[in-house]
Design a protein around this motif. Sequence first.
Motif, PDB file in Angstrom:
ATOM      1  N   SER A  37      29.686  38.555  29.964  1.00 20.09           N
ATOM      2  CA  SER A  37      30.385  38.494  31.268  1.00 20.09           C
ATOM      3  C   SER A  37      31.298  39.716  31.404  1.00 20.09           C
ATOM      4  O   SER A  37      31.492  40.449  30.445  1.00 20.09           O
ATOM      5  N   ALA A  38      31.907  39.843  32.559  1.00 21.76           N
ATOM      6  CA  ALA A  38      32.913  40.899  32.735  1.00 21.76           C
ATOM      7  C   ALA A  38      34.185  40.480  32.008  1.00 21.76           C
ATOM      8  O   ALA A  38      34.492  39.276  31.946  1.00 21.76           O
ATOM      9  N   LYS A  48      41.091  38.870  35.964  1.00 16.45           N
ATOM     10  CA  LYS A  48      39.672  39.029  35.662  1.00 16.45           C
ATOM     11  C   LYS A  48      39.202  40.304  36.334  1.00 16.45           C
ATOM     12  O   LYS A  48      39.517  40.536  37.513  1.00 16.45           O
ATOM     13  N   THR A  50      36.364  40.913  37.480  1.00 13.62           N
ATOM     14  CA  THR A  50      35.583  40.566  38.686  1.00 13.62           C
ATOM     15  C   THR A  50      36.516  40.340  39.888  1.00 13.62           C
ATOM     16  O   THR A  50      36.233  40.806  40.990  1.00 13.62           O
ATOM     17  N   GLU A 114      30.442  43.290  34.731  1.00 14.10           N
ATOM     18  CA  GLU A 114      29.510  42.892  33.668  1.00 14.10           C
ATOM     19  C   GLU A 114      28.847  44.125  33.064  1.00 14.10           C
ATOM     20  O   GLU A 114      28.666  44.226  31.849  1.00 14.10           O
ATOM     21  N   PHE A 168      25.304  37.574  35.340  1.00 12.56           N
ATOM     22  CA  PHE A 168      25.853  37.485  36.692  1.00 12.56           C
ATOM     23  C   PHE A 168      25.060  38.208  37.788  1.00 12.56           C
ATOM     24  O   PHE A 168      25.231  37.930  38.940  1.00 12.56           O
ATOM     25  N   ARG A 182      30.028  32.635  41.406  1.00  9.29           N
ATOM     26  CA  ARG A 182      31.030  32.902  40.365  1.00  9.29           C
ATOM     27  C   ARG A 182      30.721  32.101  39.096  1.00  9.29           C
ATOM     28  O   ARG A 182      30.283  30.959  39.162  1.00  9.29           O
ATOM     29  N   GLY A 183      30.942  32.744  37.967  1.00  8.69           N
ATOM     30  CA  GLY A 183      30.614  32.094  36.697  1.00  8.69           C
ATOM     31  C   GLY A 183      29.128  32.194  36.370  1.00  8.69           C
ATOM     32  O   GLY A 183      28.630  31.549  35.449  1.00  8.69           O
ATOM     33  N   GLY A 184      28.420  33.044  37.119  1.00  8.60           N
ATOM     34  CA  GLY A 184      26.951  33.080  37.035  1.00  8.60           C
ATOM     35  C   GLY A 184      26.364  33.629  35.744  1.00  8.60           C
ATOM     36  O   GLY A 184      25.153  33.491  35.524  1.00  8.60           O
ATOM     37  N   SER A 185      27.169  34.217  34.875  1.00  5.21           N
ATOM     38  CA  SER A 185      26.600  34.700  33.605  1.00  5.21           C
ATOM     39  C   SER A 185      26.011  33.546  32.808  1.00  5.21           C
ATOM     40  O   SER A 185      25.070  33.732  32.032  1.00  5.21           O
ATOM     41  N   ASP A 186      26.556  32.354  33.009  1.00  3.71           N
ATOM     42  CA  ASP A 186      25.978  31.161  32.373  1.00  3.71           C
ATOM     43  C   ASP A 186      24.513  31.009  32.788  1.00  3.71           C
ATOM     44  O   ASP A 186      23.671  30.582  31.999  1.00  3.71           O
TER      45      ASP A 186
HETATM   46  N1  ASP Z   1      32.312  37.731  36.101  1.00  2.00           N
HETATM   47  C1  ASP Z   1      31.816  36.699  36.960  1.00  2.00           C
HETATM   48  C2  ASP Z   1      32.956  35.794  37.371  1.00  2.00           C
HETATM   49  O1  ASP Z   1      34.102  36.032  37.031  1.00  2.00           O
HETATM   50  C3  ASP Z   1      30.681  35.955  36.368  1.00  2.00           C
HETATM   51  C4  ASP Z   1      30.959  35.290  35.042  1.00  2.00           C
HETATM   52  O2  ASP Z   1      31.983  35.531  34.410  1.00  2.00           O
HETATM   53  O3  ASP Z   1      30.127  34.480  34.618  1.00  2.00           O
HETATM   54  O4  ASP Z   1      32.725  34.848  38.077  1.00  2.00           O
END
Ligand code: ASP
Length: 440
Positions: A37-38, A48, A50, A114, A168, A182-186
């Motif tokens: 992730s970033a 963050k 992002t 990222e 992401f 958001r959170g898409g690296s999962d």
């Molecule tokens: N960097 C992106 C976020 O903050 C994606 C991630 O962290 O999964 O949402």
Amino acid sequence: MIKITKFGGSSVANAEQFRKVKNIIEADPSRRFVVISAAGKASSEDNKITDLLYLCHAHVKYHVDYHGIFDIIKKRFTDIKDELGLSLNIEKELEELSDMLPKLSTDELVSRGEYFTSRMMAEYLKFPFVDAADVIKINYDGSIDFEATDENLQFIMKDHDRFVIPGFYGTTPDGNIKVMSRGGSDITGSILARCLGADLYENWTDVSGFLMADPRIVKDPLGIKMITYSELRELSYMGASVLHEDAVFPVKEANIPINILNTNRPEDKGTIILDTIPKSEDKVAITGIAGKKGFCALAISKKHMPESVGFCRKILSVFEKYGVSVEHLPTGIDSIGMIIQEKYVHNCLYDIIAEIKEKAEPDDIKYIPDLALIATVGRNMSSRIGTSGKLFTALGKNDVNVKIMIQAFNEINILVGVDESDMEKGIRAIYDAFVRDKTD
Ligand code: ASP
């Protein structure tokens, strides 16, 4: 053994976290495919990357100088580089990015968090870097093109037996960068796990998996060792979020386990998420308890309701017209309850009531505000007689008035509706009955 190893933002927030990641990777030779992730928050006052990139974009949009924000981003990256003694000329690349910034699309700009974090991680781990733009293919509607992604991966695997890839983002058929939610690296980790047929998807975060209850409500709750995807879905609907919801679907079909792990405590076993849990390992009475406030209900009654064909449809069509989702529908003989989230009816409650009166001609409509729902989730509840008895006894003994009870046929979740002011007490009572009090 193929493992996908994904590190979230807090796991790569600074040089110290990078070192922890390296130790984790080097501790297990099967950790060869790494999703990054970033850089996120190292502490609560931190930012963050992002968020800062989105902020830069907003500055450009409103014609405000973005260089001050961009300097913060630059410093975060160069601090990591300098502390780890990396050779990547990130200063030059960031300078170029800063110059081009006003011309970039939002997605392209925010994906750089990222991208750069992964480039640095690849160098630090001495792994090849593979750009997600060349691998992850996203349809225009945001869904993943698994076929094209799979093909790209097979091609890359010809030359690489390990790599670091940014999470992401991916590219649409026209070659433009598109970010996930958001959170898409999962989700990237999950896509990779599915396409590479991984044995395990390790998702490294800053918590040691899921807890049985919110630690702000229950003191020192136990961790959840194993949970099914369906149970997770029930708990995350109530707000227990550690993993992006959409990350479940790609691996669920292939029954690839996800292990939620803690970069800061790598020795902890975390939580394993699986489609089905072997019976031999399955002793728990319940898996977890979650609560959510902000609900309200309309209790609608009409004499001879069961004979009034179309009564429910007429009511539901009103909610549909106002774009309000009805989340639960407990019924009596001559009454039906509509449980909705308060925030969605803020501006239209009285219009909805008026239209229901006109269309369905009920005898009475009562508005019940300030409700909380408590979900007690457990895959084993269906086979254990007495679970609901224990639950309601616990609530009764603790003076928690149950206003609504709901259990769907899959029997993995008993939902109770209580006054918002009773929610915490109710959760503690259920936790104590099932986890602390072994004498019952
Ligand atoms: N960097 C992106 C976020 O903050 C994606 C991630 O962290 O999964 O949402």
